[in-house]
Design a protein around this motif. Structure first.
Motif, PDB file in Angstrom:
ATOM      1  N   GLU A 223       0.785  -1.233   0.000  1.00 39.08           N
ATOM      2  CA  GLU A 223       0.000   0.000   0.000  1.00 39.08           C
ATOM      3  C   GLU A 223       0.817   1.283   0.000  1.00 39.08           C
ATOM      4  N   THR A 224       2.057   1.214   0.474  1.00 37.98           N
ATOM      5  CA  THR A 224       2.850   2.447   0.510  1.00 37.98           C
ATOM      6  C   THR A 224       4.257   2.188  -0.012  1.00 37.98           C
ATOM      7  N   PHE A 225       4.866   3.275  -0.441  1.00 34.82           N
ATOM      8  CA  PHE A 225       6.264   3.211  -0.880  1.00 34.82           C
ATOM      9  C   PHE A 225       7.003   4.405  -0.300  1.00 34.82           C
ATOM     10  N   GLU A 226       8.193   4.141   0.211  1.00 34.77           N
ATOM     11  CA  GLU A 226       9.101   5.222   0.582  1.00 34.77           C
ATOM     12  C   GLU A 226      10.514   4.674   0.561  1.00 34.77           C
ATOM     13  N   LEU A 227      11.457   5.570   0.353  1.00 34.61           N
ATOM     14  CA  LEU A 227      12.853   5.157   0.446  1.00 34.61           C
ATOM     15  C   LEU A 227      13.172   4.913   1.912  1.00 34.61           C
ATOM     16  N   VAL A 228      14.070   3.976   2.179  1.00 30.59           N
ATOM     17  CA  VAL A 228      14.411   3.636   3.560  1.00 30.59           C
ATOM     18  C   VAL A 228      15.903   3.871   3.786  1.00 30.59           C
ATOM     19  N   TRP A 229      16.194   4.768   4.718  1.00 31.85           N
ATOM     20  CA  TRP A 229      17.569   5.052   5.133  1.00 31.85           C
ATOM     21  C   TRP A 229      17.741   4.448   6.518  1.00 31.85           C
ATOM     22  N   ASP A 230      18.702   3.568   6.665  1.00 31.56           N
ATOM     23  CA  ASP A 230      18.953   2.911   7.940  1.00 31.56           C
ATOM     24  C   ASP A 230      20.252   3.473   8.523  1.00 31.56           C
ATOM     25  N   ASP A 231      20.136   4.247   9.601  1.00 30.00           N
ATOM     26  CA  ASP A 231      21.312   4.884  10.212  1.00 30.00           C
ATOM     27  C   ASP A 231      22.378   3.868  10.616  1.00 30.00           C
ATOM     28  N   ALA A 232      21.953   2.722  11.140  1.00 25.36           N
ATOM     29  CA  ALA A 232      22.906   1.694  11.577  1.00 25.36           C
ATOM     30  C   ALA A 232      23.680   1.144  10.375  1.00 25.36           C
ATOM     31  N   ALA A 233      22.973   0.918   9.275  1.00 25.31           N
ATOM     32  CA  ALA A 233      23.629   0.415   8.060  1.00 25.31           C
ATOM     33  C   ALA A 233      24.602   1.463   7.521  1.00 25.31           C
ATOM     34  N   PHE A 234      24.207   2.725   7.573  1.00 27.25           N
ATOM     35  CA  PHE A 234      25.086   3.810   7.122  1.00 27.25           C
ATOM     36  C   PHE A 234      26.351   3.861   7.986  1.00 27.25           C
ATOM     37  N   GLU A 235      26.190   3.701   9.295  1.00 29.46           N
ATOM     38  CA  GLU A 235      27.356   3.701  10.199  1.00 29.46           C
ATOM     39  C   GLU A 235      28.302   2.551   9.858  1.00 29.46           C
ATOM     40  N   GLU A 236      27.747   1.389   9.480  1.00 30.76           N
ATOM     41  CA  GLU A 236      28.572   0.243   9.072  1.00 30.76           C
ATOM     42  C   GLU A 236      29.385   0.581   7.828  1.00 30.76           C
ATOM     43  N   VAL A 237      28.739   1.218   6.855  1.00 31.95           N
ATOM     44  CA  VAL A 237      29.428   1.604   5.617  1.00 31.95           C
ATOM     45  C   VAL A 237      30.541   2.601   5.948  1.00 31.95           C
ATOM     46  N   LYS A 238      30.257   3.518   6.873  1.00 30.02           N
ATOM     47  CA  LYS A 238      31.273   4.506   7.274  1.00 30.02           C
ATOM     48  C   LYS A 238      32.482   3.824   7.913  1.00 30.02           C
ATOM     49  N   LYS A 239      32.230   2.794   8.709  1.00 29.51           N
ATOM     50  CA  LYS A 239      33.321   2.071   9.384  1.00 29.51           C
ATOM     51  C   LYS A 239      34.286   1.450   8.382  1.00 29.51           C
ATOM     52  N   ASN A 240      33.736   1.009   7.245  1.00 27.22           N
ATOM     53  CA  ASN A 240      34.557   0.348   6.232  1.00 27.22           C
ATOM     54  C   ASN A 240      35.377   1.329   5.408  1.00 27.22           C
ATOM     55  N   ASN A 241      35.181   2.615   5.628  1.00 28.03           N
ATOM     56  CA  ASN A 241      35.905   3.602   4.845  1.00 28.03           C
ATOM     57  C   ASN A 241      36.788   4.409   5.786  1.00 28.03           C
ATOM     58  N   ASN A 242      38.087   4.221   5.699  1.00 24.65           N
ATOM     59  CA  ASN A 242      38.985   4.842   6.680  1.00 24.65           C
ATOM     60  C   ASN A 242      39.701   6.093   6.171  1.00 24.65           C
ATOM     61  N   GLU A 243      39.152   6.728   5.135  1.00 20.33           N
ATOM     62  CA  GLU A 243      39.729   7.992   4.665  1.00 20.33           C
ATOM     63  C   GLU A 243      39.329   9.083   5.654  1.00 20.33           C
ATOM     64  N   THR A 244      40.268   9.482   6.495  1.00 17.30           N
ATOM     65  CA  THR A 244      39.924  10.431   7.558  1.00 17.30           C
ATOM     66  C   THR A 244      40.257  11.882   7.208  1.00 17.30           C
ATOM     67  N   ALA A 245      40.897  12.110   6.051  1.00 16.04           N
ATOM     68  CA  ALA A 245      41.220  13.488   5.646  1.00 16.04           C
ATOM     69  C   ALA A 245      39.931  14.302   5.602  1.00 16.04           C
ATOM     70  N   MET A 246      39.998  15.514   6.133  1.00 11.06           N
ATOM     71  CA  MET A 246      38.815  16.361   6.174  1.00 11.06           C
ATOM     72  C   MET A 246      38.675  17.153   4.874  1.00 11.06           C
ATOM     73  N   VAL A 247      37.434  17.321   4.435  1.00 11.93           N
ATOM     74  CA  VAL A 247      37.121  18.138   3.270  1.00 11.93           C
ATOM     75  C   VAL A 247      36.387  19.358   3.811  1.00 11.93           C
ATOM     76  N   ALA A 248      36.887  20.542   3.491  1.00 13.81           N
ATOM     77  CA  ALA A 248      36.364  21.779   4.079  1.00 13.81           C
ATOM     78  C   ALA A 248      34.969  22.125   3.575  1.00 13.81           C
ATOM     79  N   TYR A 249      34.234  22.788   4.456  1.00 14.94           N
ATOM     80  CA  TYR A 249      32.962  23.389   4.054  1.00 14.94           C
ATOM     81  C   TYR A 249      33.296  24.480   3.052  1.00 14.94           C
ATOM     82  N   PRO A 250      32.497  24.638   1.989  1.00 16.73           N
ATOM     83  CA  PRO A 250      32.858  25.625   0.956  1.00 16.73           C
ATOM     84  C   PRO A 250      32.841  27.072   1.456  1.00 16.73           C
ATOM     85  N   LYS A 251      33.747  27.854   0.904  1.00 11.35           N
ATOM     86  CA  LYS A 251      33.773  29.297   1.172  1.00 11.35           C
ATOM     87  C   LYS A 251      32.894  29.942   0.094  1.00 11.35           C
ATOM     88  N   TYR A 252      32.423  31.119   0.383  1.00 13.89           N
ATOM     89  CA  TYR A 252      31.530  31.798  -0.580  1.00 13.89           C
ATOM     90  C   TYR A 252      32.281  32.230  -1.834  1.00 13.89           C
TER      91      TYR A 252
END
Length: 157
Positions: A128-157
């Protein structure tokens, strides 16, 4: 030119999302970066589809749009009900390159699953319904597998 969050996000989304349509909108005042994604699916049964606002459509091709937002953690948190997910970042430090890559990769996974779910929704009258599903726990798992820790700056105007 040195990469910032916008350029890095666009680069990673282009790499990960393949054929999916997306748009990036930078709200300078609110210090937010919104990523909108669109799914298309054929409405073979010509079902009348009703969206959250009650708008009905019998179009041959259904277009479904959703978005997520990255927001400065020193600003007001966006309304989570309006977005697929809301993700904070530090305005002074930016965001870890690995987190941006993880976001793009996980969003691709969400869209692939979403595309399947949308087709099921259109072709199975018991769903009866459709929506995209974002799972925070699954996202955290994906983040754990990526160890690029270099920071990317917030853009300047």
């Amino acid at each position: 030119m040195k990469d910032n969050m916008l350029t890095e996000l666009e680069k990673q989304l282009e790499k990960s999302l393949g054929d999916f349509d997306f748009a990036i909108d930078w709200d300078v005042r609110q210090h937010r970066i919104e990523v909108s994604v669109v799914l298309f699916a054929e409405n073979k049964l010509n079902d009348v589809i009703e969206d959250e606002e009650g708008t009905q459509s019998e179009e041959k091709v259904i277009e479904f749009e959703d978005s997520l937002v990255l927001y400065a953690d020193d600003k007001e948190t966006p309304d989570e009900l309006e977005y697929l997910t809301v993700i904070p970042f530090n305005r002074k430090k930016g965001m870890a390159k690995g987190d941006i890559t993880a976001l793009a990769n996980y969003l691709a996974e969400v869209l692939v699953n979403g595309q399947d779910d949308l087709l099921d929704f259109l072709n199975d009258e018991t769903i009866e319904t459709f929506e995209l599903v974002w799972d925070d726990a699954a996202f955290e798992e994906v983040k754990k597998n990526n160890n690029e820790t270099a920071m990317v700056a917030y853009p300047k105007y």
